[in-house]
Design a protein around this motif. Structure first.
Motif, mmCIF file in Angstrom:
data_model
loop_
_atom_site.group_PDB
_atom_site.id
_atom_site.type_symbol
_atom_site.label_atom_id
_atom_site.label_comp_id
_atom_site.label_asym_id
_atom_site.label_seq_id
_atom_site.Cartn_x
_atom_site.Cartn_y
_atom_site.Cartn_z
ATOM 1 N N ALA A 135 0.839 -1.205 0.000
ATOM 2 C CA ALA A 135 0.000 0.000 0.000
ATOM 3 C C ALA A 135 0.872 1.251 0.000
ATOM 4 C CB ALA A 135 -0.908 -0.003 1.221
ATOM 5 N N GLU A 136 0.279 2.350 -0.441
ATOM 6 C CA GLU A 136 0.986 3.634 -0.392
ATOM 7 C C GLU A 136 0.231 4.508 0.595
ATOM 8 O OE1 GLU A 136 0.764 4.766 -4.474
ATOM 9 O OE2 GLU A 136 2.271 3.297 -5.062
ATOM 10 N N GLY A 137 0.943 5.125 1.489
ATOM 11 C CA GLY A 137 0.272 6.002 2.441
ATOM 12 C C GLY A 137 -0.168 5.258 3.685
ATOM 13 N N ASP A 138 -0.771 6.004 4.588
ATOM 14 C CA ASP A 138 -1.124 5.527 5.917
ATOM 15 C C ASP A 138 -2.381 4.665 5.853
ATOM 16 O OD1 ASP A 138 -1.735 5.249 8.558
ATOM 17 O OD2 ASP A 138 -1.452 7.371 9.059
ATOM 18 N N LYS A 139 -2.270 3.455 6.416
ATOM 19 C CA LYS A 139 -3.408 2.535 6.403
ATOM 20 C C LYS A 139 -4.627 3.100 7.147
ATOM 21 C CE LYS A 139 -4.250 -2.353 7.417
ATOM 22 N NZ LYS A 139 -3.505 -3.619 7.457
ATOM 23 N N THR A 140 -4.370 3.790 8.250
ATOM 24 C CA THR A 140 -5.516 4.299 9.018
ATOM 25 C C THR A 140 -6.292 5.349 8.222
ATOM 26 O OG1 THR A 140 -4.148 5.955 10.110
ATOM 27 C CG2 THR A 140 -4.425 3.871 11.269
ATOM 28 N N VAL A 141 -5.609 6.078 7.378
ATOM 29 C CA VAL A 141 -6.307 7.068 6.546
ATOM 30 C C VAL A 141 -7.229 6.346 5.560
ATOM 31 C CG1 VAL A 141 -6.008 8.889 4.811
ATOM 32 C CG2 VAL A 141 -4.468 8.781 6.782
ATOM 33 N N ALA A 142 -6.708 5.272 4.951
ATOM 34 C CA ALA A 142 -7.515 4.507 3.992
ATOM 35 C C ALA A 142 -8.690 3.823 4.696
ATOM 36 C CB ALA A 142 -6.645 3.480 3.277
ATOM 37 N N THR A 143 -8.432 3.251 5.887
ATOM 38 C CA THR A 143 -9.505 2.589 6.644
ATOM 39 C C THR A 143 -10.596 3.596 7.004
ATOM 40 O OG1 THR A 143 -7.822 1.172 7.615
ATOM 41 C CG2 THR A 143 -9.968 1.119 8.646
ATOM 42 N N THR A 144 -10.174 4.775 7.432
ATOM 43 C CA THR A 144 -11.142 5.813 7.805
ATOM 44 C C THR A 144 -11.960 6.243 6.599
ATOM 45 O OG1 THR A 144 -9.586 6.560 9.477
ATOM 46 C CG2 THR A 144 -11.385 8.065 8.936
ATOM 47 N N LYS A 145 -11.309 6.348 5.456
ATOM 48 C CA LYS A 145 -12.013 6.748 4.240
ATOM 49 C C LYS A 145 -13.052 5.696 3.863
ATOM 50 C CE LYS A 145 -11.499 9.391 0.255
ATOM 51 N NZ LYS A 145 -10.905 9.424 -1.072
ATOM 52 N N ALA A 146 -12.655 4.418 3.915
ATOM 53 C CA ALA A 146 -13.590 3.343 3.587
ATOM 54 C C ALA A 146 -14.753 3.328 4.582
ATOM 55 C CB ALA A 146 -12.868 1.998 3.601
ATOM 56 N N SER A 147 -14.447 3.563 5.852
ATOM 57 C CA SER A 147 -15.496 3.584 6.882
ATOM 58 C C SER A 147 -16.458 4.733 6.644
ATOM 59 C CB SER A 147 -14.862 3.745 8.265
ATOM 60 O OG SER A 147 -13.935 2.716 8.497
ATOM 61 N N ASN A 148 -15.897 5.865 6.307
ATOM 62 C CA ASN A 148 -16.723 7.046 6.061
ATOM 63 C C ASN A 148 -17.678 6.793 4.892
ATOM 64 O OD1 ASN A 148 -17.622 9.686 6.290
ATOM 65 N ND2 ASN A 148 -15.920 10.559 5.122
#
Ligand SMILES: *[C@@H]1O[C@H](CO)[C@@H](O)[C@H](O)[C@H]1NC(C)=O
Ligand SMILES: *[C@@H]1O[C@H](CO)[C@@H](O)[C@H](O)[C@H]1NC(C)=O
Ligand SMILES: *[C@@H]1O[C@H](CO)[C@@H](O)[C@H](O)[C@H]1NC(C)=O
Length: 493
Positions: A222-235
């Motif tokens: 992955a590129e970038g912070d996993k928590t950012v991607a998880t938060t985006k998917a959750s949102n």
């Protein structure tokens, strides 16, 4: 980043109900009830080989972002060898019972969220019992070919990482392409069946730890912070659920804006893939074979304008390429075959390459063309190897700048080997274009078949057959195969 801080707080606050086998996560305190007083339950079905507890953070972040009360159940399917239409209803029944023991109001609005390879069986289930559910959320998976997004009986949200190595973007491209057409017939479809390609995210975006080894090696870093991607998917999941339940006020309008934007983004991402698919074959013609035949003629400058090419894609292998004059224009007519992979429906997981295995291009050599044109010179003698190099360069330059930079950073090369020359058409026909990865380098070897430029052989004189690398296959190497942690899976076999 504030989002990371936000996640840390949540992990510390996770409180779960541990009386059953599945994990029940109660609504967060202080969340408002729905006006209808109906409860919402999100049931999460884990990826094959991944523990259900790996989705605790995802569930909590969705609960946090969703404006109203929400229950979450993480389904434990570790005991089952495979998830089937027989055991899934039983597991969901257990989960409902546990939710009910934990205090959920009766008759809740139920959403299923499923990750990865269990997506297709879950879609089968949802399709069979649409009235018992309010929506389906596909994470790192998509609706299988047997269903169509526009006629699926439930709202479906599809979220896949752009560099998911398990579910290829080249498979998603086909879905986005069919959505583009369906959305023209049925405006608003992309709001009811939203599609999201999460930039820089991979297949393990939705879980806390790593995937099981066999999926991990297929995936892309992955590129970038996993928590950012998880938060985006959750949102996006929270926005989807709110828009279906039409609560709180304004949810539908928000979803329209957000999902129209994710669709436009997905369209942009897949555009190079679609244009190269169409270059390989569009209707019954191949623009790529047309270009290859032009180069192969060896004509340059003004002389090349003396020749037109018509390149048909046909299953009939008995037609040799030919030259005709029509209205004073010289045409080479080629008949080629685009060899698609055979893949049955239950293997439609997006794991395997989507582009054709090869283009079996039946072309004419430069000598035969020169003889026909009478007054031309052959400026270059090309080989099939040259044509395949051109295919790769075309794909490379068609890739998005991001994808090209990513590919360059991996330093994984391609070597075009000299052609294997066969002396029979049957052998040429049955020998596939060779694509072998050795030490992270792709070796491409074409098979060629040529006949002498001897009138006695007519109409089989001056033939020049090449097994060509389809430009969309070259792009798939640049976008997916070269980036995977393990590249053992890409050979033609
Ligand atoms: C969720 O997405 C909306 C729309 O893009 C955005 O305004 C909002 O800030 C996001 N919320 C979170 C928590 O990321
Ligand atoms: C042959 O081509 C040359 C140069 O391309 C041209 O000068 C000449 O007139 C042509 N002759 C015939 C017979 O077409
Ligand atoms: C191309 O090959 C032919 C023989 O097949 C030869 O006569 C000709 O000189 C070659 N042309 C070039 C530019 O290499």
């Amino acid at each position: 980043m504030s989002e990371s801080v936000f996640l840390v707080v949540i992990i510390a606050a996770v409180v779960t109900w541990a009386s059953g086998v599945h994990v029940t996560v109660s609504p967060l305190p202080g969340k408002a009830e729905s006006i209808s007083r109906r409860d919402v339950a999100l049931i999460v079905i884990p990826e094959s080989g991944v523990s259900h507890t790996e989705y605790t953070v995802l569930g909590r972040v969705i609960q946090q972002i969703y404006p109203l009360r929400m229950w979450v159940s993480l389904l434990d399917i570790a005991k089952e060898e495979t998830l089937t239409l027989d055991n899934l209803p039983l597991l969901l029944g257990e989960s409902m019972k546990e939710l009910s023991n934990a205090g959920i109001h009766s008759d809740p609005d139920i959403f299923l969220a499923v990750h990865g390879l269990r997506g297709h069986v879950t879609a089968d289930y949802a399709q069979a019992v649409p009235l018992s559910l309010r929506g389906l959320i596909l994470l790192g998976t998509f609706l299988p070919k047997r269903f169509h997004y526009d006629s699926f009986p439930l709202p479906v949200l599809t979220i896949v990482g752009e560099i998911d190595g398990v579910v290829r973007i080249t498979r998603l491209a086909q879905i986005v392409q069919s959505m583009i057409l369906a959305d023209q017939q049925q405006p608003g479809l992309v709001i009811q069946r939203p599609i999201v390609l999460l930039e820089g995210a991979n297949h393990d975006t939705f879980v806390q730890g790593d995937l099981p080894a066999w999926l991990h090696v297929l995936d892309i870093q992955a590129e970038g912070d996993k928590t950012v991607a998880t938060t985006k998917a959750s949102n996006l999941t929270a926005i989807f659920i709110a828009s279906i339940l039409q609560e709180p006020e304004g949810s539908v309008e928000t979803a329209q804006l957000v999902f129209q934007a994710t669709f436009e983004h997905a369209k942009n991402l897949i555009q190079p893939i679609i244009s190269l698919i169409e270059m390989t074959q569009d209707n019954l013609k191949s623009y790529w074979v047309k270009s290859a035949q032009k180069w192969l003629s060896g004509l340059e400058g003004k002389q090349s304008t003396q020749l037109e090419v018509d390149s048909y894609v046909v299953a009939d292998r008995t037609l040799p390429p030919t030259l005709v004059k029509e209205h004073g224009i010289n045409y080479v007519i080629t008949f080629s075959d685009v060899i698609q992979r055979s893949e049955n429906d239950d293997k439609d997981q997006g794991l395997n390459p989507q582009a054709p295995e090869e283009i079996a291009a039946r072309m004419l050599g430069p000598e035969r063309i020169r003889e026909y044109l009478k007054n031309s010179t052959i400026a270059h003698n090309y080989t099939c190897q040259d044509l395949n190099y051109a295919s790769f360069m075309t794909a490379y330059h068609s890739a998005s700048e991001r994808a090209r930079n990513r590919y360059n950073n991996y330093h994984r090369g391609v070597i075009f080997e000299p052609d294997i020359v066969t002396d029979s058409e049957a052998l040429w026909e049955s020998t596939r274009l060779k694509l072998d990865t050795v030490d992270h380098v792709l070796h491409v070897t074409s098979i060629s078949y040529q006949t002498a430029n001897d009138q006695a052989l007519s109409p089989y004189d001056g033939l020049f057959f090449c097994k060509l690398l389809a430009p969309d296959r070259a792009l798939e190497w640049i976008y997916v195969d070269s980036l995977r942690r393990s590249m053992s899976n890409i050979q033609n076999n």
